[in-house]
Design a protein around this motif. Structure first.
Motif, PDB file in Angstrom:
ATOM      1  N   ARG A  84       0.716  -1.283   0.041  1.00  0.00           N
ATOM      2  CA  ARG A  84       0.075   0.171  -0.063  1.00  0.00           C
ATOM      3  C   ARG A  84       0.862   1.199   0.153  1.00  0.00           C
ATOM      4  O   ARG A  84       1.602   1.409   0.857  1.00  0.00           O
ATOM      5  CB  ARG A  84      -0.775  -0.120   1.259  1.00  0.00           C
ATOM      6  N   PHE A  85       0.537   1.939  -1.065  1.00  0.00           N
ATOM      7  CA  PHE A  85       1.396   3.362  -0.997  1.00  0.00           C
ATOM      8  C   PHE A  85       0.645   4.217   0.125  1.00  0.00           C
ATOM      9  O   PHE A  85      -0.291   4.583   0.147  1.00  0.00           O
ATOM     10  CB  PHE A  85       1.309   3.678  -2.569  1.00  0.00           C
TER      11      PHE A  85
ATOM     12  N   HIS B 154       2.850  -2.478  -9.721  1.00  0.00           N
ATOM     13  CA  HIS B 154       3.252  -3.834  -9.471  1.00  0.00           C
ATOM     14  C   HIS B 154       3.580  -4.233  -8.019  1.00  0.00           C
ATOM     15  O   HIS B 154       2.776  -4.549  -7.095  1.00  0.00           O
ATOM     16  CB  HIS B 154       4.196  -4.461 -10.528  1.00  0.00           C
ATOM     17  N   GLN B 155       4.702  -3.744  -7.531  1.00  0.00           N
ATOM     18  CA  GLN B 155       5.308  -4.314  -6.239  1.00  0.00           C
ATOM     19  C   GLN B 155       5.693  -2.970  -5.564  1.00  0.00           C
ATOM     20  O   GLN B 155       6.453  -2.866  -4.524  1.00  0.00           O
ATOM     21  CB  GLN B 155       6.081  -5.361  -6.162  1.00  0.00           C
ATOM     22  N   GLY B 156       5.540  -1.636  -6.078  1.00  0.00           N
ATOM     23  CA  GLY B 156       6.015  -0.488  -5.471  1.00  0.00           C
ATOM     24  C   GLY B 156       7.291  -0.018  -5.636  1.00  0.00           C
ATOM     25  O   GLY B 156       7.942   0.821  -4.970  1.00  0.00           O
ATOM     26  N   CYS B 157       8.289  -0.438  -6.671  1.00  0.00           N
ATOM     27  CA  CYS B 157       9.493  -0.156  -6.999  1.00  0.00           C
ATOM     28  C   CYS B 157       9.261   1.185  -7.532  1.00  0.00           C
ATOM     29  O   CYS B 157       8.503   1.835  -8.055  1.00  0.00           O
ATOM     30  CB  CYS B 157      10.362  -1.082  -7.676  1.00  0.00           C
ATOM     31  N   ARG B 158      10.492   1.954  -7.164  1.00  0.00           N
ATOM     32  CA  ARG B 158      10.597   3.309  -7.494  1.00  0.00           C
ATOM     33  C   ARG B 158      10.952   3.443  -9.252  1.00  0.00           C
ATOM     34  O   ARG B 158      11.687   2.764  -9.747  1.00  0.00           O
ATOM     35  CB  ARG B 158      11.885   4.019  -7.054  1.00  0.00           C
ATOM     36  N   LEU B 159      10.047   4.313  -9.818  1.00  0.00           N
ATOM     37  CA  LEU B 159      10.249   4.269 -11.463  1.00  0.00           C
ATOM     38  C   LEU B 159      11.337   5.212 -11.611  1.00  0.00           C
ATOM     39  O   LEU B 159      11.393   6.199 -10.959  1.00  0.00           O
ATOM     40  CB  LEU B 159       8.858   4.742 -11.876  1.00  0.00           C
ATOM     41  N   ASN B 160      11.928   4.904 -13.034  1.00  0.00           N
ATOM     42  CA  ASN B 160      12.989   5.893 -13.588  1.00  0.00           C
ATOM     43  C   ASN B 160      12.268   6.420 -14.706  1.00  0.00           C
ATOM     44  O   ASN B 160      11.533   5.612 -15.437  1.00  0.00           O
ATOM     45  CB  ASN B 160      14.239   5.196 -13.679  1.00  0.00           C
ATOM     46  N   LEU B 161      12.738   7.589 -14.994  1.00  0.00           N
ATOM     47  CA  LEU B 161      12.376   8.201 -16.294  1.00  0.00           C
ATOM     48  C   LEU B 161      13.465   7.500 -17.401  1.00  0.00           C
ATOM     49  O   LEU B 161      14.627   7.435 -17.169  1.00  0.00           O
ATOM     50  CB  LEU B 161      12.661   9.801 -16.320  1.00  0.00           C
ATOM     51  N   ASP B 162      12.571   6.898 -18.315  1.00  0.00           N
ATOM     52  CA  ASP B 162      13.558   6.326 -19.284  1.00  0.00           C
ATOM     53  C   ASP B 162      14.551   7.328 -19.951  1.00  0.00           C
ATOM     54  O   ASP B 162      14.165   8.278 -20.006  1.00  0.00           O
ATOM     55  CB  ASP B 162      12.303   5.815 -20.445  1.00  0.00           C
TER      56      ASP B 162
END
Ligand code: FES
Lengths: 242, 198
Positions: free
Chosen positions: A84-85, A173-181
């Motif tokens: 949960r975020f 999905h499971q809350g990992c931190r996204l990166n800008l492509d």
């Protein structure tokens, strides 16, 4: 004759009755549209009547009970059992305290007391916040994407079509931190390879399989006094470190 | 960690963050029924239709929506549903998409205070009225914004009921023309510049 039809339509609109259909010309459609625009600023526009709110709630409850037996396919966006975020801790540990605040919140958001949830006062999670600056206006020109990190809330803000938009930076999905492509036109998850559009729509799935992920939640953003501001939990500036 | 409503929020009206969750259906309903109703009202202009369409939106959403869903997701789902329901309403009634829900508001419908343009409907109505001659503006203001009956409006304006009706119709037609012309002007603004066609 024609003139009477649109006249009647508007009369019923103003008489707070359901207007009747008629074969309208372009001009008449324009008049109907204008009448609606004007009525939208009229006395009935402010909110539903408490009686309607109650009636519909009862109908929906009945409906729900008759539906309950039928299993349904799980829509893609329905919240998966993932981390949960933000809200999970408050939900389980301190229900009562938080619940009291929730009642207050709902009341302040909707003047009619009927609109409060009549039961389950201990469960709603009110997370309130403040507007916090994340960038200078000049740093987010048209087309730009800027990452921000406010501790509790991380994400990406961009300007498109002149408007600011922000999405959460945690993978659904499971809350990992996204990166800008590297191409700066999508967000990529380092954990299992999911990608999202800058608007938050899931493009590729984890491990290239399974159902699409829910979209990234939108984060409220505004511009004031030359800064771009994000609405985030109040008073939490602590770094995410343990 | 808990964020309480009383932690120094500068805004007078604290809001629930859109990524908090709804614990149950009642909470989903209570938080969104007013929002969907107001949205629908602004698109159909009358209470019976707005109530009907609001009911349709929630009935359609009842299956797919589940407690535990995030607020932002629930809201965008409801607004998307509202968009479809409204389109179907116009198809069934006047056969034309008279009004539609802007896909741009599909995200959150209602942002916290300060984020959105509150009083959008009021501003739009004002813009329409401002473009009209005094007499037209008066009759439309009395009828639409103040809720006067034709008779009351006629008395206020010192004309017969029949005259008030004619005035109202003319005013509405003039307003519709001005609005249509404005729409065209907005599109052509870059090319045309100041061109005035009153
Ligand atoms: S956490 Fe992002 S793909 Fe699994």
């Amino acid at each position: 004759m024609r003139r009477q039809a649109v006249d009647r339509y508007v009369d019923r609109l103003l008489g707070r009755r359901r207007p009747k259909s008629f074969a309208a010309t372009e001009d008449e459609l324009a008049m109907v549209r204008t009448a609606i625009d004007l009525a939208a600023a009229g006395p009935d526009a402010h909110g539903p009547s408490p009686a309607f709110v109650d009636r519909l709630r009862d109908q929906l409850r009945e409906h729900e009970q008759t539906q309950e037996a039928t299993p349904e396919p799980r829509p893609a966006w329905r919240t998966p059992p993932r981390r949960r975020f933000l809200a999970a801790g408050a939900l389980t540990a301190t229900g009562a305290l938080v619940g009291a605040a929730a009642d207050q919140l709902l009341q302040s958001r909707d003047q009619s007391p009927q609109a409060q949830p009549p039961d389950a006062p201990g469960e709603l999670v009110p997370v309130t916040g403040t507007w916090q600056p994340v960038a200078q206006t000049s740093e987010v020109p048209e087309g730009a994407v800027v990452a921000f990190d406010l501790g509790a809330v991380t994400g990406f803000v961009r300007r498109t079509g002149g408007r600011l938009r922000a999405v959460s930076g945690n993978c659904t999905h499971q809350g990992c931190r996204l990166n800008l492509d590297t191409t700066r036109d999508k967000l990529a998850c380092p954990c299992h390879g999911a990608t999202f559009s800058l608007a938050g729509v899931n493009l590729t799935r984890p491990h290239q399989s399974g159902t699409p992920l829910p979209a990234l939640p939108r984060v409220p953003v505004r511009e004031q006094g030359g800064t771009v501001q994000i609405y985030a939990p109040a008073g939490d500036h602590s770094p995410p470190a343990a | 960690m808990i964020w309480r409503a009383d932690t120094a929020a500068p805004s007078p009206r604290p809001s629930v963050l859109p990524w908090a969750v709804y614990p149950d259906w009642d909470a989903i309903y209570a938080d969104n029924v007013g929002r969907i109703y107001r949205l629908m009202f602004s698109k159909v202009g009358n209470r019976p239709d707005a109530e009907d369409l609001t009911s349709q939106v929630f009935t359609a959403a009842l299956g797919p929506l589940r407690p535990g869903a995030e607020i932002g997701q629930v809201r965008s789902y409801l607004t998307t549903t509202a968009r479809t329901v409204l389109a179907e309403h116009w198809r069934r009634t006047l056969g034309h998409q008279v009004t539609e829900i802007d896909p741009d508001i599909l995200d959150l419908a209602e942002l916290p205070p300060g984020a959105g343009d509150d009083g959008d409907a009021g501003a739009q109505a004002q813009r329409i009225l401002d473009a009209l001659p005094e007499r037209y503006r008066q009759i439309l203001t009395l009828r639409f914004l103040r809720g006067y009956t034709v008779r009351q409006a006629a008395t206020e304006l010192g004309v017969s009921v029949a005259n008030a009706k004619v005035l109202q119709l003319r005013a509405l037609r003039a307003a519709a023309r001005a609005e249509t012309a404005q729409g065209v002007r907005d599109v052509e603004a870059n090319i045309v510049g100041e061109g005035e066609a009153s």
